[in-house]
Scaffold this motif. Structure first.
Motif, PDB file in Angstrom:
ATOM      1  N   ASN A   1      -3.443   9.308  30.361  1.00  0.00           N
ATOM      2  CA  ASN A   1      -4.590   9.434  29.449  1.00  0.00           C
ATOM      3  C   ASN A   1      -5.544   8.244  29.583  1.00  0.00           C
ATOM      4  OD1 ASN A   1      -3.434  11.822  28.359  1.00  0.00           O
ATOM      5  ND2 ASN A   1      -2.129  10.575  27.026  1.00  0.00           N
ATOM      6  N   SER A   2      -5.868   7.894  30.814  1.00  0.00           N
ATOM      7  CA  SER A   2      -6.694   6.710  31.047  1.00  0.00           C
ATOM      8  C   SER A   2      -7.760   6.997  32.094  1.00  0.00           C
ATOM      9  CB  SER A   2      -5.823   5.530  31.520  1.00  0.00           C
ATOM     10  OG  SER A   2      -4.848   5.200  30.557  1.00  0.00           O
ATOM     11  N   GLU A   3      -8.787   6.139  32.095  1.00  0.00           N
ATOM     12  CA  GLU A   3      -9.849   6.197  33.088  1.00  0.00           C
ATOM     13  C   GLU A   3     -10.362   4.784  33.296  1.00  0.00           C
ATOM     14  OE1 GLU A   3     -12.855   9.300  32.791  1.00  0.00           O
ATOM     15  OE2 GLU A   3     -14.408   7.756  33.062  1.00  0.00           O
ATOM     16  N   VAL A   4     -10.574   4.414  34.548  1.00  0.00           N
ATOM     17  CA  VAL A   4     -11.019   3.050  34.828  1.00  0.00           C
ATOM     18  C   VAL A   4     -11.749   3.027  36.169  1.00  0.00           C
ATOM     19  CG1 VAL A   4      -8.912   2.360  36.052  1.00  0.00           C
ATOM     20  CG2 VAL A   4     -10.274   0.618  34.887  1.00  0.00           C
ATOM     21  N   ARG A   5     -12.667   2.091  36.325  1.00  0.00           N
ATOM     22  CA  ARG A   5     -13.336   1.866  37.597  1.00  0.00           C
ATOM     23  C   ARG A   5     -12.667   0.686  38.290  1.00  0.00           C
ATOM     24  NH1 ARG A   5     -18.592   0.079  36.867  1.00  0.00           N
ATOM     25  NH2 ARG A   5     -19.137   0.668  39.003  1.00  0.00           N
ATOM     26  N   ALA A   6     -12.409   0.852  39.577  1.00  0.00           N
ATOM     27  CA  ALA A   6     -11.701  -0.213  40.294  1.00  0.00           C
ATOM     28  C   ALA A   6     -12.014  -0.137  41.784  1.00  0.00           C
ATOM     29  CB  ALA A   6     -10.203  -0.109  40.071  1.00  0.00           C
ATOM     30  N   SER A   7     -11.938  -1.284  42.448  1.00  0.00           N
ATOM     31  CA  SER A   7     -11.961  -1.364  43.906  1.00  0.00           C
ATOM     32  C   SER A   7     -10.612  -1.896  44.362  1.00  0.00           C
ATOM     33  CB  SER A   7     -13.092  -2.281  44.388  1.00  0.00           C
ATOM     34  OG  SER A   7     -12.936  -3.585  43.842  1.00  0.00           O
ATOM     35  N   PHE A   8     -10.326  -1.757  45.661  1.00  0.00           N
ATOM     36  CA  PHE A   8      -8.976  -2.125  46.099  1.00  0.00           C
ATOM     37  C   PHE A   8      -8.942  -2.365  47.600  1.00  0.00           C
ATOM     38  CE2 PHE A   8      -9.436   2.453  46.150  1.00  0.00           C
ATOM     39  CZ  PHE A   8      -9.017   2.778  47.425  1.00  0.00           C
ATOM     40  N   GLU A   9      -7.852  -2.983  48.029  1.00  0.00           N
ATOM     41  CA  GLU A   9      -7.548  -3.135  49.457  1.00  0.00           C
ATOM     42  C   GLU A   9      -6.039  -3.136  49.622  1.00  0.00           C
ATOM     43  OE1 GLU A   9      -9.695  -5.888  52.334  1.00  0.00           O
ATOM     44  OE2 GLU A   9      -7.718  -6.871  52.259  1.00  0.00           O
ATOM     45  N   VAL A  10      -5.542  -2.306  50.557  1.00  0.00           N
ATOM     46  CA  VAL A  10      -4.115  -2.251  50.876  1.00  0.00           C
ATOM     47  C   VAL A  10      -3.963  -2.668  52.336  1.00  0.00           C
ATOM     48  CG1 VAL A  10      -2.041  -0.826  50.968  1.00  0.00           C
ATOM     49  CG2 VAL A  10      -3.787  -0.358  49.245  1.00  0.00           C
ATOM     50  N   ARG A  11      -3.068  -3.597  52.606  1.00  0.00           N
ATOM     51  CA  ARG A  11      -2.970  -4.164  53.950  1.00  0.00           C
ATOM     52  C   ARG A  11      -1.523  -4.478  54.309  1.00  0.00           C
ATOM     53  NH1 ARG A  11      -5.531  -7.322  50.314  1.00  0.00           N
ATOM     54  NH2 ARG A  11      -4.320  -9.100  49.534  1.00  0.00           N
ATOM     55  N   LEU A  12      -1.251  -4.492  55.613  1.00  0.00           N
ATOM     56  CA  LEU A  12       0.016  -4.957  56.139  1.00  0.00           C
ATOM     57  C   LEU A  12      -0.070  -6.460  56.376  1.00  0.00           C
ATOM     58  CD1 LEU A  12       0.912  -2.235  58.808  1.00  0.00           C
ATOM     59  CD2 LEU A  12       1.792  -2.450  56.489  1.00  0.00           C
ATOM     60  N   VAL A  13       1.034  -7.161  56.093  1.00  0.00           N
ATOM     61  CA  VAL A  13       1.066  -8.616  56.230  1.00  0.00           C
ATOM     62  C   VAL A  13       2.095  -8.995  57.281  1.00  0.00           C
ATOM     63  CG1 VAL A  13       1.483 -10.799  55.053  1.00  0.00           C
ATOM     64  CG2 VAL A  13       0.362  -8.936  53.842  1.00  0.00           C
ATOM     65  N   ASP A  14       1.702  -9.849  58.217  1.00  0.00           N
ATOM     66  CA  ASP A  14       2.625 -10.367  59.227  1.00  0.00           C
ATOM     67  C   ASP A  14       3.438 -11.493  58.608  1.00  0.00           C
ATOM     68  OD1 ASP A  14       3.960 -11.098  61.498  1.00  0.00           O
ATOM     69  OD2 ASP A  14       2.297 -12.265  62.323  1.00  0.00           O
ATOM     70  N   GLN A  15       4.748 -11.286  58.465  1.00  0.00           N
ATOM     71  CA  GLN A  15       5.604 -12.273  57.810  1.00  0.00           C
ATOM     72  C   GLN A  15       5.712 -13.568  58.593  1.00  0.00           C
ATOM     73  OE1 GLN A  15       9.225  -9.795  56.448  1.00  0.00           O
ATOM     74  NE2 GLN A  15       7.963  -8.406  57.673  1.00  0.00           N
ATOM     75  N   ALA A  16       5.436 -13.514  59.890  1.00  0.00           N
ATOM     76  CA  ALA A  16       5.499 -14.720  60.712  1.00  0.00           C
ATOM     77  C   ALA A  16       4.150 -15.439  60.775  1.00  0.00           C
ATOM     78  CB  ALA A  16       5.959 -14.357  62.123  1.00  0.00           C
ATOM     79  N   ASN A  17       3.133 -14.872  60.113  1.00  0.00           N
ATOM     80  CA  ASN A  17       1.788 -15.465  60.064  1.00  0.00           C
ATOM     81  C   ASN A  17       1.171 -15.637  61.453  1.00  0.00           C
ATOM     82  OD1 ASN A  17       1.754 -15.772  57.203  1.00  0.00           O
ATOM     83  ND2 ASN A  17       3.074 -17.574  57.410  1.00  0.00           N
ATOM     84  N   LYS A  18       1.512 -14.753  62.384  1.00  0.00           N
ATOM     85  CA  LYS A  18       0.926 -14.805  63.720  1.00  0.00           C
ATOM     86  C   LYS A  18      -0.216 -13.808  63.883  1.00  0.00           C
ATOM     87  CE  LYS A  18       5.220 -16.326  65.958  1.00  0.00           C
ATOM     88  NZ  LYS A  18       6.249 -15.999  66.988  1.00  0.00           N
ATOM     89  N   LEU A  19      -0.201 -12.758  63.078  1.00  0.00           N
ATOM     90  CA  LEU A  19      -1.234 -11.733  63.152  1.00  0.00           C
ATOM     91  C   LEU A  19      -2.036 -11.719  61.860  1.00  0.00           C
ATOM     92  CD1 LEU A  19       0.898  -8.808  64.634  1.00  0.00           C
ATOM     93  CD2 LEU A  19      -0.736 -10.238  65.868  1.00  0.00           C
TER      94      LEU A  19
ATOM     95  N   SER B   1      -4.306  -5.385  46.736  1.00  0.00           N
ATOM     96  CA  SER B   1      -5.154  -6.130  45.803  1.00  0.00           C
ATOM     97  C   SER B   1      -6.092  -5.150  45.102  1.00  0.00           C
ATOM     98  CB  SER B   1      -5.967  -7.188  46.548  1.00  0.00           C
ATOM     99  OG  SER B   1      -5.121  -8.158  47.128  1.00  0.00           O
ATOM    100  N   ILE B   2      -6.147  -5.240  43.780  1.00  0.00           N
ATOM    101  CA  ILE B   2      -6.970  -4.330  42.978  1.00  0.00           C
ATOM    102  C   ILE B   2      -7.881  -5.149  42.074  1.00  0.00           C
ATOM    103  CG2 ILE B   2      -6.936  -2.519  41.208  1.00  0.00           C
ATOM    104  CD1 ILE B   2      -4.263  -1.613  42.288  1.00  0.00           C
ATOM    105  N   THR B   3      -9.127  -4.737  41.985  1.00  0.00           N
ATOM    106  CA  THR B   3     -10.082  -5.334  41.057  1.00  0.00           C
ATOM    107  C   THR B   3     -10.494  -4.269  40.044  1.00  0.00           C
ATOM    108  OG1 THR B   3     -10.923  -6.845  42.748  1.00  0.00           O
ATOM    109  CG2 THR B   3     -12.300  -6.476  40.811  1.00  0.00           C
ATOM    110  N   VAL B   4     -10.183  -4.501  38.788  1.00  0.00           N
ATOM    111  CA  VAL B   4     -10.471  -3.557  37.705  1.00  0.00           C
ATOM    112  C   VAL B   4     -11.698  -4.023  36.953  1.00  0.00           C
ATOM    113  CG1 VAL B   4      -9.642  -2.641  35.508  1.00  0.00           C
ATOM    114  CG2 VAL B   4      -8.095  -2.790  37.460  1.00  0.00           C
ATOM    115  N   LEU B   5     -12.639  -3.112  36.757  1.00  0.00           N
ATOM    116  CA  LEU B   5     -13.851  -3.404  35.983  1.00  0.00           C
ATOM    117  C   LEU B   5     -13.722  -2.770  34.606  1.00  0.00           C
ATOM    118  CD1 LEU B   5     -14.764  -3.676  39.031  1.00  0.00           C
ATOM    119  CD2 LEU B   5     -17.078  -3.256  38.176  1.00  0.00           C
ATOM    120  N   ALA B   6     -13.670  -3.620  33.597  1.00  0.00           N
ATOM    121  CA  ALA B   6     -13.629  -3.130  32.224  1.00  0.00           C
ATOM    122  C   ALA B   6     -15.067  -2.902  31.753  1.00  0.00           C
ATOM    123  CB  ALA B   6     -12.897  -4.118  31.333  1.00  0.00           C
ATOM    124  N   GLU B   7     -15.223  -2.577  30.480  1.00  0.00           N
ATOM    125  CA  GLU B   7     -16.566  -2.339  29.947  1.00  0.00           C
ATOM    126  C   GLU B   7     -17.394  -3.617  30.035  1.00  0.00           C
ATOM    127  OE1 GLU B   7     -16.318  -0.869  26.038  1.00  0.00           O
ATOM    128  OE2 GLU B   7     -15.305   0.989  26.584  1.00  0.00           O
TER     129      GLU B   7
END
Length: 348
Positions: free
Chosen positions: A76-94, A137-143
């Protein structure tokens, strides 16, 4: 003349959730359209969830694809949001590999929920120790507000580490209350954990015919390595790494695990083993795998074997094999199943 001005600023809440998939290779074969789900996480007072499809959300004609989607799970909700879903290299090489991205905010509603998903090639470069890490990562915009009187604080909830904790408990052997003797090797465990995960262990340890004061039990008809893998699954809900096993050795290990899963009524473990065997069917092993599936009531694996055998480009090679001749002698009833499946295939 006096100039008047006002400032309208949006209320923005940002949050990042990390979803770690352990034992990635064992999750392959889960099936098209079936997914692994992260825990629901809160950003801006709204609940979200990542769903990862190891074999893809839909059947793909070309390429080996996985899929991912972001779900809005608040009711029972509604919200405006932007987002990014990404893979992370655990060895920090990529650098992070962005799978989903929506820079301009869109509206998320409970009914009907928007679909946000994407297919992509299997992420082999981002696997480390058979683990895959996904960040969202999600960015939610409230009123919008004319004045800001308070700062919204988003408290990040860490992912569940229950399986890791239980795995460490088994490894440390702390406060164990039962010991299993398996062909000269001893395994220490906790009765309550075993009873919670396996109805067979529950009956043996706490049932009317069980001995609640018994500390040592002898286990017959199972190899120590298989019993160790069974305990590992009971405590962590995942199979141990079998990267040191190759070819026939790995296949035999998985077949023994099917028998153990059936013996102790570990249905999820059995299905995982079925999926591994299904992905490795060939002319040489399909008949022995079919016999195993029939004997231990692995219906999905049995259907996969029957489909493999009755395929027009394979049936002749299978029928002419020595293993097929052995199957006719040992389990003749299965030949009827093969014949019926072949007949139906010709009619189609």
């Amino acid at each position: 003349m006096r100039a008047l001005a006002s400032l309208c600023t949006p209320s923005v809440v940002q949050g990042t959730h990390t979803f770690k998939i352990a034992g990635y290779s064992l999750q392959r074969g889960l099936g098209v359209g079936r997914y692994l789900s992260s825990a629901a996480f809160d950003v801006g007072g709204y609940l979200w969830r990542i769903e990862y499809y190891p074999d893809g959300e839909m059947e793909m004609k070309i390429g080996d694809y996985a899929s991912i989607s972001l779900d809005f799970v608040s009711t029972n909700s509604e919200v405006r949001a932007s987002f990014e879903v990404r893979l992370v290299d655990q060895a920090n090489k990529l650098p992070p590999l962005v799978l989903l991205s929506q820079k301009m905010p869109i509206v998320f509603r409970s009914h009907p929920p928007p679909y946000v998903g994407k297919d992509f090639l299997q992420p082999s470069l981002y696997l480390q120790d058979d683990n895959l890490v996904i960040e969202c990562s999600i960015t939610v915009l409230a009123e919008s507000k004319v004045a800001v009187t308070a700062t919204s604080v988003d408290i990040q909830v860490p992912p569940s580490d229950l399986s890791n904790n239980l795995g460490e408990l088994l490894k440390a052997g702390e406060e164990t209350d039962v010991t299993f003797e398996v062909r000269g090797e001893s395994f220490h465990a906790h009765k309550n954990v075993l009873a919670m995960r396996s109805p067979v262990f529950k009956a043996v340890l706490f049932g009317p015919m069980g001995d609640k004061t018994r500390w040592t039990m002898n286990i017959e008809g199972i190899q120590p390595a298989i019993f160790s893998a069974l305990l590992h699954f009971i405590y962590t809900d995942s199979l141990p790494s079998m990267g040191h096993l190759y070819g026939d050795d790995g296949e035999e290990m998985v077949k023994h695990l099917v028998v153990a899963a059936d013996r102790y009524a570990m249905e999820r473990m059995k299905v995982i083993c079925e999926s591994i065997l299904c992905k490795n069917l060939n002319v040489q092993n399909v008949t022995t795998t079919l016999a195993l599936a029939d004997r231990y009531h692995c219906n999905q694996l049995k259907n996969a074997c029957l489909e493999f055998i009755t395929s027009p480009n394979r049936v002749q090679d299978v029928v002419e094999s020595e293993e097929y001749a052995k199957l006719k002698r040992s389990r003749p009833a299965i030949i009827v199943d093969i014949f019926e499946r072949a007949t139906k295939s010709r009619k189609i």
